[in-house]
Write a protein that holds these residues in place. Structure first.
Motif, short mmCIF file in Angstrom:
data_model
loop_
_atom_site.label_atom_id
_atom_site.label_comp_id
_atom_site.label_asym_id
_atom_site.label_seq_id
_atom_site.Cartn_x
_atom_site.Cartn_y
_atom_site.Cartn_z
N GLY A 170 0.82 -1.21 0.00
CA GLY A 170 0.00 0.00 0.00
C GLY A 170 0.85 1.25 0.00
O GLY A 170 2.04 1.22 0.32
N CYS A 189 -3.40 5.95 -5.58
CA CYS A 189 -3.82 5.26 -4.36
C CYS A 189 -4.78 4.11 -4.67
O CYS A 189 -4.65 3.01 -4.11
CB CYS A 189 -4.47 6.23 -3.38
N ASN A 193 -3.65 0.45 -3.62
CA ASN A 193 -4.34 0.00 -2.41
C ASN A 193 -5.58 -0.82 -2.69
O ASN A 193 -6.00 -1.62 -1.85
CB ASN A 193 -4.72 1.20 -1.54
N SER A 219 -6.15 -3.53 5.40
CA SER A 219 -6.76 -2.23 5.13
C SER A 219 -6.18 -1.22 6.11
O SER A 219 -4.98 -1.18 6.31
CB SER A 219 -8.29 -2.35 5.25
N SER A 220 -7.00 -0.43 6.73
CA SER A 220 -6.53 0.58 7.68
C SER A 220 -7.71 1.07 8.50
O SER A 220 -8.86 1.03 8.05
CB SER A 220 -5.89 1.76 6.94
N GLY A 223 -9.77 3.42 6.77
CA GLY A 223 -10.79 2.95 5.85
C GLY A 223 -12.17 2.90 6.47
O GLY A 223 -13.17 2.70 5.77
N TYR A 233 -6.19 8.24 0.38
CA TYR A 233 -5.80 7.00 1.06
C TYR A 233 -7.01 6.31 1.68
O TYR A 233 -7.23 5.10 1.49
CB TYR A 233 -4.76 7.32 2.12
N SER A 234 -7.82 7.06 2.43
CA SER A 234 -8.96 6.47 3.13
C SER A 234 -9.98 5.89 2.16
O SER A 234 -10.55 4.83 2.41
CB SER A 234 -9.63 7.51 4.02
N SER A 236 -9.46 4.62 -0.80
CA SER A 236 -8.96 3.36 -1.36
C SER A 236 -9.03 2.23 -0.33
O SER A 236 -9.35 1.09 -0.68
CB SER A 236 -7.53 3.54 -1.87
N LYS A 237 -8.74 2.55 0.93
CA LYS A 237 -8.80 1.52 1.98
C LYS A 237 -10.24 1.15 2.32
O LYS A 237 -10.52 0.00 2.66
CB LYS A 237 -8.06 2.01 3.23
N THR A 241 -11.85 -2.57 2.20
CA THR A 241 -12.61 -3.14 3.31
C THR A 241 -13.93 -3.70 2.82
O THR A 241 -14.33 -4.82 3.20
CB THR A 241 -12.86 -2.07 4.39
N GLN A 262 -7.55 -3.94 10.06
CA GLN A 262 -7.64 -2.47 10.04
C GLN A 262 -6.75 -1.90 11.15
O GLN A 262 -7.24 -1.53 12.21
CB GLN A 262 -9.09 -2.03 10.21
#
Length: 388
Positions: A170, A189, A193, A219-220, A223, A233-234, A236-237, A241, A262
């Motif tokens: 990522g 991204c 990602n 993921s993150s 996300g 970024y968010s 794409s995450k 998810t 996450q």
């Protein structure tokens, strides 16, 4: 009080003590963070039962909750690593690099996909890991490299299936206001990602279906939790998810289990280098229209790298909670659908899911109030009068 000291009361108390002790023993051996959260929730539930009901019925319900938690833990035993092969993307550095080493130490056959097979990270993996580990050139945005990696994995495994795929690769980019992020960065991204993870998943799913294995997507927390400066970024995450959730449902009929990780704030190389920040800043300034650049001001844009320094300062060096959760996801008989390793990450995800939007936005604004940098126009004393 007489009811409590009767034979049923003593029996209920004994069952509670035995189950509680057994659960405590299992808890000490449990991997990752989620098991502890489940036990905490069970404890809160049991406490509520004792407070709200009579002592006898409270103990009965608490015994039942202990039994359910015991049943839950019985499915969390870890399968042996022998003969199980795992593909990990983004093995050059950070979590992917640490995970490749960790799973190799546990006895897995590891395929570490890297962006540069001749880079320092790749050389370190070859030097420090066992011969079970193979380094694969794998830029997940390059369909040909994905096909080549698939051929090499299939050739080495021969008739064995691939037990797990961990989509870890990522990028972050330079965090800044969503209006300022160039479309090229949004697309980059998404390419790494999201689309890269999807293409790797599609390529290796036949091998996963053969082994009835595991798909794990990193993921993150970003996300699921809206964060300023993280629009590209968010997004794409968040897409990754949701992809994981859909694939979990669709692949269940094949016996393939899907988990999404996450993580919260862990310090890795995803934030990039100073040279990379310079290039991203230049890219942002080159793509701004004159009116947007006038409203925000160049000084505001150049100060945005301070946010990266803030992230590095408050992120955690120890990535072992992530490694333990990934191990659980690929090894447990009954892995969880999602994991949230990291300080407060689970609570933040719950807070976003269940609290009213206005309350979340209020707390989020308070958290960012220390960042006094404002766009040029908003820092002018009479901007409200001009707007009206």
């Amino acid at each position: 009080m007489g009811t409590f000291f009767s034979a049923p009361g003593w029996l209920c108390l004994t069952v509670t003590a035995v189950l509680g002790g057994t659960i405590f023993c299992k808890l000490k051996k449990s991997q990752g963070q989620v098991g502890r959260k489940v036990v905490c929730l069970a404890g809160l539930w049991g406490g509520a039962c004792l407070v709200s009901l009579s002592l006898f019925w409270g103990l009965i319900l608490f015994s039942l909750s202990c039994f359910l938690v015991y049943t839950y833990f019985s499915g969390q035993e870890l399968l042996p690593a022998d003969q199980k092969a795992v593909l990990i993307t983004g093995g050059d550095s950070g979590i992917g690099h640490a995970l490749s080493k960790y799973l190799d130490e546990l006895g897995f056959t590891v395929f570490a996909g890297v962006l540069d097979e001749k880079g320092s990270g790749s050389e370190e993996l070859r030097r420090t890991c066992s011969k079970r580990l193979s380094v694969l050139q794998l830029d997940i945005t390059d369909p040909q490299q994905i096909k080549d990696a698939h051929s090499k994995v299939k050739e080495k495994l021969q008739n064995r299936g691939l037990w797990a795929v961990v989509n870890n690769a990522g990028i972050l980019g330079l965090p800044t206001d969503g209006e300022l992020i160039p479309m090229t960065e949004y697309k980059r991204c998404m390419a790494v990602n999201f689309f890269g993870a999807v293409e790797v998943t599609k390529a290796f799913l036949p091998l996963l279906r053969k082994s009835k294995g595991r798909l794990v997507n990193i993921s993150s927390m970003a996300g699921g939790v809206p964060m300023e400066k993280m629009a590209a970024y968010s997004s794409s995450k968040a897409a990754l998810t949701m992809f994981s959730a859909v694939m979990r449902q669709e692949l269940s009929k094949w016996g393939v289990k899907v988990s999404v990780i996450q993580p919260g704030g862990f310090r890795t190389n995803i934030t990039g280098t100073s040279d990379m920040w310079d290039k991203l800043e230049k890219n942002i300034l080159d793509h701004l229209t004159p009116d947007v650049q006038e409203d925000y001001g160049q000084d505001y844009i150049l100060r945005e790298r301070n946010f990266l320094m803030f992230m590095q300062t408050y992120s955690v060096m120890d990535v072992s909670p992530v490694l333990l959760d990934v191990q659980h996801a690929i090894s447990a008989k009954s892995p969880f659908a999602f994991y949230a390793p990291g300080k407060m990450s689970y609570l933040w995800l719950c807070f976003v899911s269940f609290s009213p939007t206005g309350i979340f936005d209020y707390f989020s604004k308070k958290m960012h109030s220390h960042r006094k940098s404002m766009p040029r126009v908003l820092s002018m004393p009479n901007w409200k009068n001009e707007a009206t």
